[in-house]
Design a protein around this motif. Structure first.
Motif, PDB file in Angstrom:
ATOM      1  N   GLN A 139       0.673  -1.742   3.273  1.00  0.00           N
ATOM      2  CA  GLN A 139      -0.735  -1.776   3.645  1.00  0.00           C
ATOM      3  C   GLN A 139      -1.619  -1.572   2.417  1.00  0.00           C
ATOM      4  O   GLN A 139      -2.697  -2.154   2.317  1.00  0.00           O
ATOM      5  N   VAL A 140      -1.162  -0.757   1.477  1.00  0.00           N
ATOM      6  CA  VAL A 140      -1.907  -0.573   0.226  1.00  0.00           C
ATOM      7  C   VAL A 140      -1.997  -1.906  -0.507  1.00  0.00           C
ATOM      8  O   VAL A 140      -3.062  -2.270  -1.013  1.00  0.00           O
ATOM      9  N   VAL A 141      -0.907  -2.654  -0.545  1.00  0.00           N
ATOM     10  CA  VAL A 141      -0.917  -3.984  -1.170  1.00  0.00           C
ATOM     11  C   VAL A 141      -1.977  -4.850  -0.515  1.00  0.00           C
ATOM     12  O   VAL A 141      -2.785  -5.490  -1.200  1.00  0.00           O
ATOM     13  N   ARG A 142      -1.992  -4.880   0.807  1.00  0.00           N
ATOM     14  CA  ARG A 142      -2.951  -5.721   1.532  1.00  0.00           C
ATOM     15  C   ARG A 142      -4.392  -5.299   1.264  1.00  0.00           C
ATOM     16  O   ARG A 142      -5.271  -6.128   1.065  1.00  0.00           O
ATOM     17  N   ILE A 143      -4.625  -4.003   1.275  1.00  0.00           N
ATOM     18  CA  ILE A 143      -5.979  -3.507   1.031  1.00  0.00           C
ATOM     19  C   ILE A 143      -6.439  -3.866  -0.377  1.00  0.00           C
ATOM     20  O   ILE A 143      -7.564  -4.333  -0.576  1.00  0.00           O
ATOM     21  N   LEU A 144      -5.586  -3.649  -1.364  1.00  0.00           N
ATOM     22  CA  LEU A 144      -5.956  -3.992  -2.738  1.00  0.00           C
ATOM     23  C   LEU A 144      -6.235  -5.485  -2.871  1.00  0.00           C
ATOM     24  O   LEU A 144      -7.180  -5.894  -3.537  1.00  0.00           O
ATOM     25  N   HIS A 145      -5.416  -6.296  -2.234  1.00  0.00           N
ATOM     26  CA  HIS A 145      -5.600  -7.742  -2.300  1.00  0.00           C
ATOM     27  C   HIS A 145      -6.933  -8.151  -1.663  1.00  0.00           C
ATOM     28  O   HIS A 145      -7.663  -8.967  -2.213  1.00  0.00           O
ATOM     29  N   ALA A 146      -7.243  -7.553  -0.537  1.00  0.00           N
ATOM     30  CA  ALA A 146      -8.446  -7.941   0.204  1.00  0.00           C
ATOM     31  C   ALA A 146      -9.732  -7.325  -0.332  1.00  0.00           C
ATOM     32  O   ALA A 146     -10.801  -7.921  -0.219  1.00  0.00           O
ATOM     33  N   MET A 147      -9.655  -6.143  -0.915  1.00  0.00           N
ATOM     34  CA  MET A 147     -10.872  -5.407  -1.257  1.00  0.00           C
ATOM     35  C   MET A 147     -11.146  -5.203  -2.742  1.00  0.00           C
ATOM     36  O   MET A 147     -12.209  -4.713  -3.099  1.00  0.00           O
ATOM     37  N   SER A 148     -10.223  -5.547  -3.604  1.00  0.00           N
ATOM     38  CA  SER A 148     -10.378  -5.239  -5.032  1.00  0.00           C
ATOM     39  C   SER A 148     -11.612  -5.862  -5.655  1.00  0.00           C
ATOM     40  O   SER A 148     -12.371  -5.197  -6.351  1.00  0.00           O
ATOM     41  N   ALA A 164      -2.872   9.007   0.579  1.00  0.00           N
ATOM     42  CA  ALA A 164      -3.775   8.714   1.697  1.00  0.00           C
ATOM     43  C   ALA A 164      -3.259   9.302   3.010  1.00  0.00           C
ATOM     44  O   ALA A 164      -3.910   9.185   4.047  1.00  0.00           O
ATOM     45  N   GLY A 165      -2.076   9.922   2.971  1.00  0.00           N
ATOM     46  CA  GLY A 165      -1.532  10.561   4.166  1.00  0.00           C
ATOM     47  C   GLY A 165      -0.570   9.702   4.964  1.00  0.00           C
ATOM     48  O   GLY A 165      -0.136  10.084   6.042  1.00  0.00           O
ATOM     49  N   SER A 166      -0.222   8.521   4.445  1.00  0.00           N
ATOM     50  CA  SER A 166       0.723   7.623   5.126  1.00  0.00           C
ATOM     51  C   SER A 166       1.803   7.174   4.154  1.00  0.00           C
ATOM     52  O   SER A 166       1.774   6.052   3.653  1.00  0.00           O
ATOM     53  N   PRO A 167       2.778   8.031   3.873  1.00  0.00           N
ATOM     54  CA  PRO A 167       3.761   7.726   2.836  1.00  0.00           C
ATOM     55  C   PRO A 167       4.582   6.461   3.065  1.00  0.00           C
ATOM     56  O   PRO A 167       5.148   5.929   2.123  1.00  0.00           O
ATOM     57  N   ARG A 168       4.621   5.958   4.274  1.00  0.00           N
ATOM     58  CA  ARG A 168       5.387   4.734   4.553  1.00  0.00           C
ATOM     59  C   ARG A 168       4.504   3.490   4.600  1.00  0.00           C
ATOM     60  O   ARG A 168       4.916   2.446   5.078  1.00  0.00           O
ATOM     61  N   ALA A 169       3.298   3.580   4.097  1.00  0.00           N
ATOM     62  CA  ALA A 169       2.335   2.489   4.214  1.00  0.00           C
ATOM     63  C   ALA A 169       2.079   1.743   2.908  1.00  0.00           C
ATOM     64  O   ALA A 169       0.995   1.210   2.693  1.00  0.00           O
ATOM     65  N   ALA A 170       3.078   1.653   2.049  1.00  0.00           N
ATOM     66  CA  ALA A 170       2.893   0.978   0.760  1.00  0.00           C
ATOM     67  C   ALA A 170       2.462  -0.475   0.929  1.00  0.00           C
ATOM     68  O   ALA A 170       1.607  -0.965   0.183  1.00  0.00           O
ATOM     69  N   ILE A 205       0.038   5.861  -3.693  1.00  0.00           N
ATOM     70  CA  ILE A 205      -1.295   5.748  -3.095  1.00  0.00           C
ATOM     71  C   ILE A 205      -1.208   5.943  -1.592  1.00  0.00           C
ATOM     72  O   ILE A 205      -2.012   6.663  -1.001  1.00  0.00           O
ATOM     73  N   ALA A 206      -0.199   5.336  -0.969  1.00  0.00           N
ATOM     74  CA  ALA A 206      -0.016   5.500   0.477  1.00  0.00           C
ATOM     75  C   ALA A 206       0.205   6.971   0.823  1.00  0.00           C
ATOM     76  O   ALA A 206      -0.392   7.499   1.767  1.00  0.00           O
ATOM     77  N   ALA A 207       1.042   7.646   0.050  1.00  0.00           N
ATOM     78  CA  ALA A 207       1.319   9.067   0.304  1.00  0.00           C
ATOM     79  C   ALA A 207       0.062   9.911   0.104  1.00  0.00           C
ATOM     80  O   ALA A 207      -0.227  10.809   0.899  1.00  0.00           O
TER      81      ALA A 207
END
Length: 91
Positions: A18-27, A10-16, A6-8
């Motif tokens: 951040q994906v965790v944080r976003i899913l936790h906060a916005m799901s 979205a254009g940020s392959p090293r941002a896994a 998902i991070a890749a």
């Protein structure tokens, strides 16, 4: 998909993480299918037993197969948009 995929995408392959944080906060607010995202090892990443059980049950209800207690069979179940364009590049 994995958090890294998902991070890749979205254009940020090293941002896994951040994906965790976003899913936790916005799901819940945005009805995101958080339960369909696992770590790069194919494992459910929750240490909290209730969250772990909830994610595993949701995946099992979607016929996702596990190869052990917490690991999804990535070969059979990983989704990769690139695979539609190039089947040899599935993960």
């Amino acid at each position: 998909m994995t958090y890294g995929q998902i991070a890749a995408a979205a254009g940020s392959p090293r941002a896994a993480r951040q994906v965790v944080r976003i899913l936790h906060a916005m799901s819940e607010k945005h009805s995101l299918p958080w339960h369909r995202v696992i770590n790069a090892k194919g494992e459910i990443g929750f240490r909290d037993e209730e969250k772990f059980s909830s994610q595993k049950l949701l995946l099992q209800n979607e016929k996702v197969q596990f190869i052990d207690i917490k690991t999804v069979d990535l070969i059979s179940h990983v989704y990769s948009p690139a695979a539609k364009e190039n089947p040899d590049n599935w993960i």
